[in-house]
Design a protein around this motif. Structure first.
Motif, PDB file in Angstrom:
ATOM      1  N   SER A  61       0.848  -1.190   0.000  1.00  0.00           N
ATOM      2  CA  SER A  61       0.000   0.000   0.000  1.00  0.00           C
ATOM      3  C   SER A  61       0.879   1.234   0.000  1.00  0.00           C
ATOM      4  O   SER A  61       2.025   1.207   0.470  1.00  0.00           O
ATOM      5  N   LEU A  62       0.367   2.326  -0.530  1.00  0.00           N
ATOM      6  CA  LEU A  62       1.170   3.532  -0.699  1.00  0.00           C
ATOM      7  C   LEU A  62       0.283   4.752  -0.454  1.00  0.00           C
ATOM      8  O   LEU A  62      -0.809   4.839  -1.006  1.00  0.00           O
ATOM      9  N   THR A  63       0.746   5.652   0.394  1.00  0.00           N
ATOM     10  CA  THR A  63       0.012   6.876   0.694  1.00  0.00           C
ATOM     11  C   THR A  63       0.945   8.065   0.522  1.00  0.00           C
ATOM     12  O   THR A  63       2.054   8.084   1.083  1.00  0.00           O
ATOM     13  N   GLY A  64       0.504   9.061  -0.252  1.00  0.00           N
ATOM     14  CA  GLY A  64       1.318  10.244  -0.452  1.00  0.00           C
ATOM     15  C   GLY A  64       1.309  11.150   0.773  1.00  0.00           C
ATOM     16  O   GLY A  64       0.402  11.081   1.605  1.00  0.00           O
ATOM     17  N   PRO A  65       2.345  11.976   0.944  1.00  0.00           N
ATOM     18  CA  PRO A  65       3.449  12.139  -0.005  1.00  0.00           C
ATOM     19  C   PRO A  65       4.483  11.021   0.123  1.00  0.00           C
ATOM     20  O   PRO A  65       4.920  10.686   1.216  1.00  0.00           O
ATOM     21  N   ALA A  66       4.846  10.467  -1.006  1.00  0.00           N
ATOM     22  CA  ALA A  66       5.829   9.390  -1.065  1.00  0.00           C
ATOM     23  C   ALA A  66       6.362   9.316  -2.484  1.00  0.00           C
ATOM     24  O   ALA A  66       5.777   9.880  -3.412  1.00  0.00           O
ATOM     25  N   LEU A  67       7.479   8.630  -2.646  1.00  0.00           N
ATOM     26  CA  LEU A  67       7.948   8.324  -3.994  1.00  0.00           C
ATOM     27  C   LEU A  67       8.359   6.874  -4.043  1.00  0.00           C
ATOM     28  O   LEU A  67       8.585   6.239  -3.014  1.00  0.00           O
ATOM     29  N   PHE A  68       8.453   6.332  -5.256  1.00  0.00           N
ATOM     30  CA  PHE A  68       8.948   4.965  -5.391  1.00  0.00           C
ATOM     31  C   PHE A  68       9.828   4.858  -6.624  1.00  0.00           C
ATOM     32  O   PHE A  68       9.687   5.605  -7.598  1.00  0.00           O
ATOM     33  N   TRP A  69      10.770   3.905  -6.541  1.00  0.00           N
ATOM     34  CA  TRP A  69      11.750   3.651  -7.598  1.00  0.00           C
ATOM     35  C   TRP A  69      11.310   2.448  -8.405  1.00  0.00           C
ATOM     36  O   TRP A  69      10.841   1.454  -7.859  1.00  0.00           O
ATOM     37  N   LEU A  70      11.478   2.527  -9.717  1.00  0.00           N
ATOM     38  CA  LEU A  70      11.233   1.409 -10.621  1.00  0.00           C
ATOM     39  C   LEU A  70      12.534   1.061 -11.330  1.00  0.00           C
ATOM     40  O   LEU A  70      13.278   1.958 -11.749  1.00  0.00           O
ATOM     41  N   ARG A 104      23.295   1.286  -1.847  1.00  0.00           N
ATOM     42  CA  ARG A 104      21.990   1.052  -1.225  1.00  0.00           C
ATOM     43  C   ARG A 104      21.220   2.358  -1.006  1.00  0.00           C
ATOM     44  O   ARG A 104      20.435   2.480  -0.072  1.00  0.00           O
ATOM     45  N   ILE A 105      21.466   3.315  -1.890  1.00  0.00           N
ATOM     46  CA  ILE A 105      20.693   4.554  -1.837  1.00  0.00           C
ATOM     47  C   ILE A 105      19.307   4.318  -2.426  1.00  0.00           C
ATOM     48  O   ILE A 105      18.323   4.908  -1.995  1.00  0.00           O
ATOM     49  N   ILE A 106      19.237   3.454  -3.442  1.00  0.00           N
ATOM     50  CA  ILE A 106      17.952   2.971  -3.934  1.00  0.00           C
ATOM     51  C   ILE A 106      18.034   1.444  -3.962  1.00  0.00           C
ATOM     52  O   ILE A 106      19.128   0.889  -4.136  1.00  0.00           O
ATOM     53  N   GLY A 107      16.896   0.784  -3.763  1.00  0.00           N
ATOM     54  CA  GLY A 107      16.930  -0.673  -3.730  1.00  0.00           C
ATOM     55  C   GLY A 107      15.604  -1.267  -4.135  1.00  0.00           C
ATOM     56  O   GLY A 107      14.539  -0.706  -3.852  1.00  0.00           O
ATOM     57  N   GLU A 108      15.671  -2.413  -4.783  1.00  0.00           N
ATOM     58  CA  GLU A 108      14.453  -3.068  -5.247  1.00  0.00           C
ATOM     59  C   GLU A 108      13.591  -3.583  -4.100  1.00  0.00           C
ATOM     60  O   GLU A 108      12.366  -3.643  -4.217  1.00  0.00           O
ATOM     61  N   ARG A 109      14.202  -3.952  -2.994  1.00  0.00           N
ATOM     62  CA  ARG A 109      13.431  -4.513  -1.885  1.00  0.00           C
ATOM     63  C   ARG A 109      12.769  -3.439  -1.028  1.00  0.00           C
ATOM     64  O   ARG A 109      11.888  -3.739  -0.221  1.00  0.00           O
ATOM     65  N   HIS A 110      13.232  -2.213  -1.174  1.00  0.00           N
ATOM     66  CA  HIS A 110      12.649  -1.102  -0.411  1.00  0.00           C
ATOM     67  C   HIS A 110      12.453   0.084  -1.360  1.00  0.00           C
ATOM     68  O   HIS A 110      13.121   1.116  -1.221  1.00  0.00           O
ATOM     69  N   PRO A 111      11.528  -0.050  -2.302  1.00  0.00           N
ATOM     70  CA  PRO A 111      11.418   0.983  -3.332  1.00  0.00           C
ATOM     71  C   PRO A 111      10.638   2.217  -2.907  1.00  0.00           C
ATOM     72  O   PRO A 111      10.732   3.258  -3.552  1.00  0.00           O
ATOM     73  N   VAL A 112       9.847   2.125  -1.828  1.00  0.00           N
ATOM     74  CA  VAL A 112       8.965   3.227  -1.442  1.00  0.00           C
ATOM     75  C   VAL A 112       9.616   4.060  -0.342  1.00  0.00           C
ATOM     76  O   VAL A 112      10.143   3.524   0.634  1.00  0.00           O
ATOM     77  N   VAL A 113       9.579   5.384  -0.518  1.00  0.00           N
ATOM     78  CA  VAL A 113      10.123   6.310   0.475  1.00  0.00           C
ATOM     79  C   VAL A 113       9.010   7.253   0.915  1.00  0.00           C
ATOM     80  O   VAL A 113       8.466   8.003   0.092  1.00  0.00           O
ATOM     81  N   ALA A 114       8.643   7.186   2.184  1.00  0.00           N
ATOM     82  CA  ALA A 114       7.696   8.165   2.733  1.00  0.00           C
ATOM     83  C   ALA A 114       8.422   9.496   2.889  1.00  0.00           C
ATOM     84  O   ALA A 114       9.558   9.543   3.363  1.00  0.00           O
ATOM     85  N   LEU A 115       7.793  10.569   2.468  1.00  0.00           N
ATOM     86  CA  LEU A 115       8.444  11.880   2.440  1.00  0.00           C
ATOM     87  C   LEU A 115       7.976  12.762   3.587  1.00  0.00           C
ATOM     88  O   LEU A 115       6.778  12.850   3.871  1.00  0.00           O
ATOM     89  N   HIS A 116       8.956  13.417   4.209  1.00  0.00           N
ATOM     90  CA  HIS A 116       8.673  14.353   5.295  1.00  0.00           C
ATOM     91  C   HIS A 116       8.788  15.798   4.819  1.00  0.00           C
ATOM     92  O   HIS A 116       8.337  16.712   5.513  1.00  0.00           O
ATOM     93  N   HIS A 117       9.406  15.992   3.674  1.00  0.00           N
ATOM     94  CA  HIS A 117       9.619  17.352   3.148  1.00  0.00           C
ATOM     95  C   HIS A 117       9.178  17.369   1.685  1.00  0.00           C
ATOM     96  O   HIS A 117       9.996  17.352   0.760  1.00  0.00           O
ATOM     97  N   ALA A 155      17.022   9.607  -0.135  1.00  0.00           N
ATOM     98  CA  ALA A 155      17.796   8.767   0.783  1.00  0.00           C
ATOM     99  C   ALA A 155      17.872   9.404   2.160  1.00  0.00           C
ATOM    100  O   ALA A 155      17.764   8.725   3.188  1.00  0.00           O
ATOM    101  N   ARG A 156      18.059  10.726   2.196  1.00  0.00           N
ATOM    102  CA  ARG A 156      18.115  11.401   3.493  1.00  0.00           C
ATOM    103  C   ARG A 156      16.781  11.343   4.206  1.00  0.00           C
ATOM    104  O   ARG A 156      16.722  11.138   5.426  1.00  0.00           O
ATOM    105  N   GLN A 157      15.704  11.512   3.461  1.00  0.00           N
ATOM    106  CA  GLN A 157      14.393  11.459   4.102  1.00  0.00           C
ATOM    107  C   GLN A 157      14.066  10.045   4.554  1.00  0.00           C
ATOM    108  O   GLN A 157      13.421   9.856   5.594  1.00  0.00           O
ATOM    109  N   ALA A 158      14.523   9.047   3.812  1.00  0.00           N
ATOM    110  CA  ALA A 158      14.279   7.658   4.202  1.00  0.00           C
ATOM    111  C   ALA A 158      14.973   7.323   5.514  1.00  0.00           C
ATOM    112  O   ALA A 158      14.470   6.531   6.309  1.00  0.00           O
TER     113      ALA A 158
END
Length: 274
Positions: A61-70, A104-117, A155-158
């Motif tokens: 599941s994904l709730t904004g604000p967030a981003l994801f890597w493909l 490990r700044i981006i990774g397939e196993r953890h593609p979603v980053v919840a954003l604080h800024h 990466a910093r926000q993650a």
């Protein structure tokens, strides 16, 4: 968000490090199903919710604000819920992507980053899009810079959650301690105990922080100090080896050549003292 926009660019022939090949924004309502892309992509969900599914993660599941890597040539699906979501996206490629994954700044196993800024990320995506619209060599170079900043900001926000901030500060102190002691023998078990953790935990956390395990980091620090001594002093090669904690000058010369592609004497000749 206004109606959908999309820009696609062919990267410059000489731009091998990092190139942005597309950018866009839209209020998305439809699902993307079982798709493969030839390049990397990042999708920013400003507001809204839905899901992402990949082979590496299953459905999330994904709730904004967030981003994801493909990731390139990986099947993925994603979709907003019935109300849709506001998204921005960018396509990118180049040799720098290997470093992003290796560190490990981006990774397939953890593609979603919840954003604080969110504001910072929207600004970076907006500047990237404007740079691609410019459609000049300088514009493409600037778009690549914006993409690099998006990667670093994500990466910093993650890693910026409250329960991680102190841990990161502690690891920074440990890294600096090992840097100061780089010329001394390293007993990893004793060093880990000094900092209240097991050798395995120290090795894992140290590698996450620096990209290198402790002993490899120590060797790099020794070689960096050796280069400084070779370039700024007239000390003999065997003396330089001893000063960085290596008693065998032949071993020092071999390791130095393996890492730098030249002998210590050749390095000194390249950088004569002023």
């Amino acid at each position: 968000m206004r109606e959908a926009e999309a820009i696609y660019r062919t990267p410059l022939g000489a731009a091998g490090g990092l190139a942005v090949t597309g950018s866009g924004r839209q209020h998305a309502r439809r699902a993307v199903t079982d798709r493969k892309l030839p390049s990397f992509a990042v999708v920013l969900v400003e507001r809204g919710q839905g899901w992402l599914e990949t082979a590496a993660t299953g459905r999330m599941s994904l709730t904004g604000p967030a981003l994801f890597w493909l990731f390139p040539n990986r099947v993925h699906s994603y979709a907003p819920d019935g109300d849709g979501w506001d998204e921005r996206w960018a396509l990118f490629e180049g040799s720098f992507t290997r470093d992003f994954v290796r560190l490990r700044i981006i990774g397939e196993r953890h593609p979603v980053v919840a954003l604080h800024h969110l504001d910072e990320m929207v600004r970076l995506f907006g500047k990237l899009h404007a740079d691609l619209l410019d459609d000049t060599n300088l514009g493409q170079a600037s778009a690549a810079l914006m993409l690099h900043r998006i990667v670093v900001s994500a990466a910093r926000q993650a890693s910026g959650a409250a329960d991680r901030r102190q841990e990161r500060r502690d690891m920074a102190d440990i890294v600096e301690t090992l840097r100061r002691r780089a010329t001394q023998p390293l007993d990893l078990a004793a060093f880990a105990a000094e900092h209240g953790m097991s050798p395995a935990t120290l090795r894992r956390r140290f590698t996450l922080e620096t990209g290198l395990p402790p002993k490899a980091f120590q060797l790099r620090a020794r070689m960096d100090h050796a280069k400084q001594l070779l370039a700024t002093t007239d000390e003999k090669i065997e003396t330089v080896a001893a000063m960085i904690g290596l008693d065998d000058p032949f071993y020092f010369s071999r390791v130095f050549h393996d890492r730098e592609g030249c002998s210590p004497r050749e390095f000194r000749a390249r950088y004569p003292r002023v």
